[in-house]
Write an enzyme that holds these catalytic residues in place. Structure first.
Site, PDB file in Angstrom:
ATOM      1  N   ASP A  47       8.964  -1.346 -45.018  1.00  9.82           N
ATOM      2  CA  ASP A  47       8.296  -1.283 -46.299  1.00  9.82           C
ATOM      3  C   ASP A  47       8.801  -0.049 -47.026  1.00  9.82           C
ATOM      4  OD1 ASP A  47       6.007  -2.809 -47.713  1.00  9.82           O
ATOM      5  OD2 ASP A  47       5.628  -0.706 -48.156  1.00  9.82           O
ATOM      6  N   SER A  48       8.585  -0.002 -48.307  1.00 13.73           N
ATOM      7  CA  SER A  48       8.942   1.174 -49.094  1.00 13.73           C
ATOM      8  C   SER A  48       7.991   1.284 -50.277  1.00 13.73           C
ATOM      9  CB  SER A  48      10.399   1.090 -49.582  1.00 13.73           C
ATOM     10  OG  SER A  48      10.591  -0.071 -50.349  1.00 13.73           O
TER      11      SER A  48
END
Length: 76
Positions: free
Chosen positions: A72-73
């Site tokens: 994820d970011s």
């Protein structure tokens, strides 16, 4: 051993491929907003960890015969 990517991000897939890794892509179908809300207010780096873990756990089952990478970011 297989590498499973618990993310549908084209950028994450491209990064792994550029490194010579061809993962098996699995859609974790995680409601990111619900996971983030349940976790409560967190610093960005912790929120990313919570979301990545939720994605990896969402695809984990007895048929997995390798390593799962959840990703994820977030922008800060």
């Amino acid at each position: 051993m297989h590498l499973y990517l618990a993310s549908t991000s084209p950028a994450r897939l491209a990064l792994l491929r550029a490194a010579g890794i061809e993962p098996i892509v699995l859609d974790p179908a995680v409601d990111e907003d619900a996971v983030a809300a349940a976790a409560g207010p967190l610093p960005v780096y912790e929120a990313v960890q919570v979301l990545a873990r939720a994605k990896a756990e969402a695809v984990a089952d007895a048929t997995i015969d390798g390593l799962i990478v959840g990703g994820d970011s977030l922008f800060e």
